[in-house]
Design an enzyme around this catalytic site. Structure first.
Site, PDB file in Angstrom:
ATOM      1  N   ASP A 168       0.826  -1.212   0.000  1.00  0.00           N
ATOM      2  CA  ASP A 168       0.000   0.000   0.000  1.00  0.00           C
ATOM      3  C   ASP A 168       0.866   1.270   0.000  1.00  0.00           C
ATOM      4  OD1 ASP A 168      -2.544   1.102  -0.009  1.00  0.00           O
ATOM      5  OD2 ASP A 168      -3.235  -0.074   1.704  1.00  0.00           O
ATOM      6  N   ASP A 232     -10.373   2.677  -3.473  1.00  0.00           N
ATOM      7  CA  ASP A 232     -11.102   1.474  -3.067  1.00  0.00           C
ATOM      8  C   ASP A 232     -12.522   1.423  -3.637  1.00  0.00           C
ATOM      9  OD1 ASP A 232      -8.838   1.438  -1.548  1.00  0.00           O
ATOM     10  OD2 ASP A 232      -9.843   1.048   0.345  1.00  0.00           O
TER      11      ASP A 232
HETATM   12  C1  GLA Z   1      -6.065   0.963   1.616  1.00  0.00           C
HETATM   13  C2  GLA Z   1      -6.208  -0.037   0.476  1.00  0.00           C
HETATM   14  C3  GLA Z   1      -7.275  -1.062   0.839  1.00  0.00           C
HETATM   15  C4  GLA Z   1      -6.895  -1.775   2.137  1.00  0.00           C
HETATM   16  C5  GLA Z   1      -6.675  -0.746   3.246  1.00  0.00           C
HETATM   17  C6  GLA Z   1      -6.072  -1.376   4.496  1.00  0.00           C
HETATM   18  O1  GLA Z   1      -7.201   1.736   1.754  1.00  0.00           O
HETATM   19  O2  GLA Z   1      -6.546   0.626  -0.713  1.00  0.00           O
HETATM   20  O3  GLA Z   1      -7.444  -2.004  -0.215  1.00  0.00           O
HETATM   21  O4  GLA Z   1      -5.739  -2.531   1.918  1.00  0.00           O
HETATM   22  O5  GLA Z   1      -5.784   0.291   2.836  1.00  0.00           O
HETATM   23  O6  GLA Z   1      -5.836  -0.462   5.519  1.00  0.00           O
END
Ligand code: GLA
Length: 429
Positions: A168, A232
């Site tokens: 990430d 997301d």
């Molecule tokens: C980000 C990523 C998600 C998930 C969260 C975890 O938002 O885009 O897919 O992995 O972090 O904290």
């Protein structure tokens, strides 16, 4: 006599070179296991990775019991046989990082047997094991991340038997700064990509930077096998691009447009995970989608050669969810060895058509109805950029049968938000 002994010895050493070793590009001798490890690394993700990720259904509440039961369910439901092999623990597996040794501990309350034992369990089911970290100082869930500890963490992941790392981009230095944000992202991902390669273990590297720094341009160079193109995706049909909240399925599809030339065997555009089967339960919420919309997500992700990471609680799937996730005909479009991402060829009044070239001179065609009412469409081969001189047989991947189509055209009736998908095969003369 001496001469023939010498030539015998030379041939023996050449033969043994072939038996125990090979010469690499720079002329150095490598042993066979090194060669097969490096070709295993080079051959990763030849088709879009498929599996399951803990984030959508469990988020902060992930634990070893859930992962083991999920592995069992993936096998018993037939999902493993359908191709879903990577089980990935997302954020919240971590404990504290030890300040003296720099070792990142796991959360021993939720993972009492340890991550290595969990990886062993997943492997014993014939599945692969994935984990999550972040290129900054903390993960997006404020857990210790890998900035400055890339090599140490990569070595530990390899020792644990990790096969997939989702990486990430929260809390990175120069995040969103005017002058160094883009370069910093490339540096950070390359540092981890190199560290993973140095372990000698084949580990799929999933770049999760969400798209603002165009990872499709540099993802493969830094060792990535897939890169998120969007923020997301929530369990919702329509929500525009937005940095601070989830986007909908439609936006995620739109963000993938015109990126097809960056996808192919070994490196894929990733429009985020599947929300199919969540039904507004689990961790991420979003309001939920109906069955048609879930089916459309599956259809479009397959048309776009997207990684298929399931995001529902597969221990408790209803029949509709199973029928969507286990549709081998649509999965075959995603996993086609040609590795082409589909693209939009038609867009008018809320109706869109997409085309994905497949192996064996076949083509997948999808029609998407974005409107709130039923609609129908008939398009001529030329509108679909198909050769009008070829006669195709047409197979409907949701009806699982051949369908008759008027010569030189393809028609579809679509309920609101429905997507119809056909595989066209040239008829034998
Ligand atoms: C980000 C990523 C998600 C998930 C969260 C975890 O938002 O885009 O897919 O992995 O972090 O904290």
């Amino acid at each position: 006599m001496y001469k023939s002994l010498r030539s015998a010895l030379i041939s023996l050493s050449i033969i043994s070179l072939f038996i125990v070793g090979c010469v690499n590009k720079s002329g150095e001798l490598q042993n066979v296991s090194e060669v097969s490890a490096s070709s295993a690394i080079e051959n990763l993700a030849q088709t879009p990775p498929m599996g399951w990720n803990s984030w959508n259904p469990f988020g902060k509440n992930v634990n070893e019991q859930v992962i083991m039961e999920t592995a069992d369910a993936i096998v018993s439901s037939g999902l493993k046989d359908a191709g879903f092999t990577y089980i990935v623990i997302d954020d919240y597996w971590q404990g504290e990082r030890d300040s003296a040794s720099g070792i990142l501990n796991y959360n021993s309350e939720r993972f009492p047997s340890g991550i290595k034992a969990l990886a062993d369990y997943v492997h014993s089911k014939g599945l692969k094991f994935g984990i999550y970290s972040d290129a900054g100082t903390l993960t997006c869930g404020d857990q210790p991340a890998s900035f400055g500890y890339e090599e140490k963490d990569a070595r530990m992941f390899a020792e644990w038997g990790v096969d997939y790392l989702k990486y990430d981009y929260c809390y990175c230095p120069d995040y969103a700064s005017q002058n160094n944000d883009y370069k910093m992202a490339i540096d950070r991902y390359k540092t981890m990509g190199d560290a993973l390669k140095a372990t000698g273990r084949p580990i799929v590297f999933s770049i999760c930077e969400w798209g603002p720094r165009s990872p499709w341009l540099w993802g493969k160079e830094v060792g990535g096998h897939l890169w998120r193109t969007s923020y997301d995706v929530g369990d919702k049909w329509d929500e525009p691009r937005n940095e601070s909240s989830q986007i909908g399925i439609l936006t995620s599809i739109d963000v993938m447009m015109d990126l097809e030339r960056f996808a192919g065997p070994g490196g894929w555009n990733d429009p985020d995970m599947l929300v199919i089967g969540l039904r507004n339960s689990g961790f991420i919420k979003g309001g939920g989608c109906n069955e048609i919309e879930y089916r459309t997500q599956m259809s479009m992700w397959c048309m776009l050669a997207a990684p298929l990471m399931m995001g529902c609680d597969v221990r408790n799937m209803d029949e509709v969810t199973k029928s969507i996730l286990l549709n081998k005909d649509v999965i075959a479009i995603d996993q086609d060895p040609l590795g082409k991402q589909g693209f939009r060829v038609y867009r008018k009044d809320g109706i869109e058509a997409f085309k994905k070239p497949l192996s064996g001179n076949r083509v997948a065609i999808a029609f998407l109805n974005r409107n709130t009412k039923e609609d129908k469409i008939t398009l001529a081969y030329k509108d679909l950029e198909l050769n009008k001189d070829i006669k195709y047989s047409v197979y409907d991947v949701w009806k699982h049968s051949e369908v008759q189509q008027p010569a030189g055209t393809i028609s579809a009736v679509m309920r609101s938000h429905e997507c119809q998908v056909y595989v066209l095969s040239p008829e034998k003369k």
